[in-house]
Design a protein around this motif. Structure first.
Motif, PDB file in Angstrom:
ATOM      1  N   PHE A 193       1.486 -17.987 -39.456  1.00  0.00           N
ATOM      2  CA  PHE A 193       0.520 -18.355 -38.419  1.00  0.00           C
ATOM      3  C   PHE A 193       0.871 -19.720 -37.815  1.00  0.00           C
ATOM      4  N   ALA A 194       1.209 -20.690 -38.669  1.00  0.00           N
ATOM      5  CA  ALA A 194       1.558 -22.032 -38.194  1.00  0.00           C
ATOM      6  C   ALA A 194       2.818 -21.996 -37.330  1.00  0.00           C
ATOM      7  N   LEU A 195       3.808 -21.182 -37.729  1.00  0.00           N
ATOM      8  CA  LEU A 195       5.030 -21.044 -36.939  1.00  0.00           C
ATOM      9  C   LEU A 195       4.748 -20.388 -35.596  1.00  0.00           C
ATOM     10  N   ALA A 196       3.922 -19.348 -35.605  1.00  0.00           N
ATOM     11  CA  ALA A 196       3.595 -18.639 -34.366  1.00  0.00           C
ATOM     12  C   ALA A 196       2.854 -19.535 -33.377  1.00  0.00           C
ATOM     13  N   MET A 197       1.993 -20.424 -33.873  1.00  0.00           N
ATOM     14  CA  MET A 197       1.229 -21.329 -33.010  1.00  0.00           C
ATOM     15  C   MET A 197       2.030 -22.558 -32.583  1.00  0.00           C
ATOM     16  N   GLY A 198       3.189 -22.751 -33.186  1.00  0.00           N
ATOM     17  CA  GLY A 198       4.023 -23.894 -32.838  1.00  0.00           C
ATOM     18  C   GLY A 198       3.581 -25.202 -33.453  1.00  0.00           C
ATOM     19  N   TRP A 199       2.667 -25.145 -34.413  1.00  0.00           N
ATOM     20  CA  TRP A 199       2.126 -26.376 -35.006  1.00  0.00           C
ATOM     21  C   TRP A 199       3.063 -26.994 -36.027  1.00  0.00           C
ATOM     22  N   SER A 200       3.993 -26.218 -36.555  1.00  0.00           N
ATOM     23  CA  SER A 200       4.903 -26.751 -37.578  1.00  0.00           C
ATOM     24  C   SER A 200       6.083 -27.508 -36.954  1.00  0.00           C
ATOM     25  N   ARG A 201       6.277 -27.359 -35.620  1.00  0.00           N
ATOM     26  CA  ARG A 201       7.319 -28.092 -34.883  1.00  0.00           C
ATOM     27  C   ARG A 201       8.701 -27.955 -35.539  1.00  0.00           C
ATOM     28  N   VAL A 202       9.037 -26.734 -35.956  1.00  0.00           N
ATOM     29  CA  VAL A 202      10.319 -26.527 -36.627  1.00  0.00           C
ATOM     30  C   VAL A 202      11.488 -26.819 -35.699  1.00  0.00           C
ATOM     31  N   ASN A 203      11.258 -26.752 -34.382  1.00  0.00           N
ATOM     32  CA  ASN A 203      12.324 -27.017 -33.408  1.00  0.00           C
ATOM     33  C   ASN A 203      12.751 -28.481 -33.370  1.00  0.00           C
ATOM     34  N   THR A 204      11.978 -29.367 -33.997  1.00  0.00           N
ATOM     35  CA  THR A 204      12.316 -30.798 -33.986  1.00  0.00           C
ATOM     36  C   THR A 204      13.287 -31.171 -35.106  1.00  0.00           C
ATOM     37  N   PHE A 205      13.665 -30.207 -35.933  1.00  0.00           N
ATOM     38  CA  PHE A 205      14.554 -30.507 -37.062  1.00  0.00           C
ATOM     39  C   PHE A 205      15.829 -31.218 -36.589  1.00  0.00           C
ATOM     40  N   LYS A 206      16.305 -30.841 -35.419  1.00  0.00           N
ATOM     41  CA  LYS A 206      17.557 -31.413 -34.911  1.00  0.00           C
ATOM     42  C   LYS A 206      17.433 -32.883 -34.531  1.00  0.00           C
ATOM     43  N   TYR A 207      16.201 -33.377 -34.427  1.00  0.00           N
ATOM     44  CA  TYR A 207      15.986 -34.770 -34.019  1.00  0.00           C
ATOM     45  C   TYR A 207      15.892 -35.724 -35.214  1.00  0.00           C
ATOM     46  N   HIS A 208      16.098 -35.228 -36.417  1.00  0.00           N
ATOM     47  CA  HIS A 208      16.014 -36.119 -37.579  1.00  0.00           C
ATOM     48  C   HIS A 208      17.116 -37.171 -37.510  1.00  0.00           C
ATOM     49  N   SER A 209      16.855 -38.321 -38.105  1.00  0.00           N
ATOM     50  CA  SER A 209      17.838 -39.407 -38.100  1.00  0.00           C
ATOM     51  C   SER A 209      17.882 -40.064 -39.473  1.00  0.00           C
ATOM     52  N   LYS A 210      19.000 -40.661 -39.791  1.00  0.00           N
ATOM     53  CA  LYS A 210      19.151 -41.338 -41.078  1.00  0.00           C
ATOM     54  C   LYS A 210      18.163 -42.494 -41.202  1.00  0.00           C
ATOM     55  N   ALA A 211      17.968 -43.218 -40.094  1.00  0.00           N
ATOM     56  CA  ALA A 211      17.071 -44.378 -40.126  1.00  0.00           C
ATOM     57  C   ALA A 211      15.633 -43.955 -40.413  1.00  0.00           C
ATOM     58  N   CYS A 212      15.177 -42.892 -39.755  1.00  0.00           N
ATOM     59  CA  CYS A 212      13.800 -42.429 -39.942  1.00  0.00           C
ATOM     60  C   CYS A 212      13.615 -41.817 -41.333  1.00  0.00           C
ATOM     61  N   ILE A 213      14.622 -41.091 -41.783  1.00  0.00           N
ATOM     62  CA  ILE A 213      14.571 -40.523 -43.138  1.00  0.00           C
ATOM     63  C   ILE A 213      14.435 -41.651 -44.159  1.00  0.00           C
ATOM     64  N   ALA A 214      15.171 -42.742 -43.935  1.00  0.00           N
ATOM     65  CA  ALA A 214      15.105 -43.885 -44.848  1.00  0.00           C
ATOM     66  C   ALA A 214      13.725 -44.528 -44.819  1.00  0.00           C
ATOM     67  N   GLU A 215      13.136 -44.642 -43.611  1.00  0.00           N
ATOM     68  CA  GLU A 215      11.789 -45.219 -43.494  1.00  0.00           C
ATOM     69  C   GLU A 215      10.770 -44.389 -44.273  1.00  0.00           C
ATOM     70  N   LEU A 216      10.805 -43.083 -44.045  1.00  0.00           N
ATOM     71  CA  LEU A 216       9.881 -42.201 -44.750  1.00  0.00           C
ATOM     72  C   LEU A 216      10.121 -42.243 -46.253  1.00  0.00           C
ATOM     73  N   PHE A 217      11.390 -42.302 -46.634  1.00  0.00           N
ATOM     74  CA  PHE A 217      11.726 -42.306 -48.055  1.00  0.00           C
ATOM     75  C   PHE A 217      11.224 -43.572 -48.745  1.00  0.00           C
ATOM     76  N   HIS A 218      11.477 -44.739 -48.150  1.00  0.00           N
ATOM     77  CA  HIS A 218      11.121 -45.995 -48.802  1.00  0.00           C
ATOM     78  C   HIS A 218       9.612 -46.181 -48.896  1.00  0.00           C
TER      79      HIS A 218
END
Length: 446
Positions: A193-218
């Motif tokens: 249901f979440a995928l069908a409604m577009g709420w999970s934003r799975v299409n944004t996976f390609k926009y991940h970055s090392k810097a942001c991953i590090a921010e979230l991780f720390h």
């Protein structure tokens, strides 16, 4: 007048409350069905299984939820896409590790004597995979304060599960294995249901970055520790009771805690709406506004909970009979419920102190505090059972870690901005009275 009332109810606080309320009411209804369909021992095993399942999920939800909201709320569209994509990257990695651990445990299933543990090893990996899209969707809609969408997600999550359980109960085929199938099906359908409604934003996976991953991780490395340790309170009690007193005692103890949802609903709801307000005040550099916001939320929630807690304590026997049925009428469940309802009046203080410490960038203090609380909880629970020989020992000693947590948080927050505990309840009384007067005049103008 009806139109005005509907307009007033259509706000983030009410929608957040409604979302948590739907989750809790459906969960309560599901528990009523299960307590009548399964034996006391099987209910104890199901509670044990579910507790461990939710505890392990903390490695994903505790790592990302608070960090996601903090970095997503108020950001530009480009930054939001980066945050969601990075969250997908981290959540997928955590979920993949959990799935791998589950698969590695398959060859050893026949050696695991505890049925609940065997079910957990067999199913926890695939359950986390099935719930991944809905988990990300929950983070997104909460960060956007779209509590109407959060309401839908929670309704489907519990709704599908309770529907399947209801079918199992009326057909007389309810057992632990089929209940786990129902749980998995509910998680998978909610994610679809979440995928069908577009709420999970799975299409944004390609926009991940090392810097942001590090921010979230720390940020997440401390918040996951805090959340994990917090969840260990309930799980540690579950394990201690299960191994010291047995699954039947665990079933009675769990039943006595069920109406704690009366407390958790407003706490979760106002925590979801309060964190953006506290963050905005902190980001503006207004220390006084941060503490004033903290005092307002704690005070209002505490005064709102007071009549509910008193009523629940007085009507505990009736509530237990309705939820658990006649076989629990003469058990300790009603008194356990009374003890927890009295203790619950301190929960808003503990919850919002912890939330504010995260907001002012003190997650490390939160983490250390919760570790101290957890240690105290384990020691006092075991000592309580040893001295009383019953689940009363666990319930009564529950006040000790709460006192420890509030004391440490108060000390840390006073280093940020000095305030007194009595100011919280004085402010809460004034705000509650003004709020009631405002709604009364809006409904019945002079």
């Amino acid at each position: 007048m009806k139109f005005q009332l509907l307009q007033k109810l259509k706000n983030k606080h009410f929608l957040s409350f409604a979302g948590n309320g739907v989750m809790s009411v459906l969960g309560m209804l599901n528990m009523i069905l299960l307590y009548r369909a399964l034996s006391v021992e099987n209910i104890g095993m199901w509670v044990f299984f579910l507790s461990i399942l939710l505890l392990v999920d903390t490695f994903r939800s505790g790592f990302l939820t608070t960090a996601f909201i903090k970095f997503y709320a108020g950001a530009s569209e480009e930054r939001r896409a980066e945050v969601v994509g990075s969250a997908w990257y981290i959540a997928s990695g955590i979920t993949g590790v959990l799935l791998l651990l589950s698969l590695m445990g398959y060859p050893f299933l026949s050696y695991i004597k505890n049925p609940s543990m065997a079910f957990f090893v067999e199913w926890f990996g695939i359950i986390y995979v099935a719930s991944l899209p809905s988990f990300i969707a929950n983070c997104v809609v909460q960060a956007e304060q779209r509590f109407d969408q959060l309401l839908y997600l929670r309704f489907f999550s519990q709704g599908f599960f309770i529907l399947f359980v209801f079918i199992l109960v009326i057909t007389g085929s309810a057992n632990l294995q089929l209940i786990i199938y129902a749980y998995l099906a509910g998680a998978a359908l909610t994610s679809l249901f979440a995928l069908a409604m577009g709420w999970s934003r799975v299409n944004t996976f390609k926009y991940h970055s090392k810097a942001c991953i590090a921010e979230l991780f720390h940020f997440g490395k401390y918040s996951v520790g805090t959340t994990l340790s917090s969840n260990l309170f309930g799980t540690s009690n579950t394990m201690i009771i299960n191994f010291m007193l047995g699954p039947a005692a665990l079933a009675v103890f769990n039943l006595g805690q069920r109406l704690m949802e009366l407390v958790e609903i407003p706490l979760r709801s106002f925590a979801a709406t309060g964190m953006p307000e506290l963050s905005a005040a902190y980001n503006a550099g207004d220390k006084k506004l941060v503490i004033d916001t903290l005092k307002r939320y704690i005070g209002i929630i505490t005064f709102a909970l007071l009549p509910a807690c008193v009523s629940a304590a007085l009507l505990a026997d009736v509530a237990i009979a309705i939820i658990g049925g006649s076989k629990y009428a003469q058990s300790e469940a009603a008194n356990i419920m009374r003890i927890f309802m009295i203790l619950a009046l301190a929960y808003p203080l503990d919850r919002f102190f912890a939330l504010t410490l995260d907001v002012i960038h003190q997650p490390k203090i939160n983490f250390i505090k919760v570790l101290v609380m957890l240690s105290a909880s384990v020691v006092t629970s075991m000592l309580g059972i040893y001295l009383t020989g019953s689940i009363y020992g666990v319930a009564v000693t529950g006040v000790i870690p709460v006192i420890i947590g509030v004391s440490i948080s108060k000390w840390a927050l006073n280093r940020y901005y000095l305030f007194k505990l009595m100011d919280i309840y004085r402010e809460g009384f004034v705000q509650t009275r003004q709020l009631l007067q405002t709604y009364w005049l809006s409904l019945f103008p002079k």
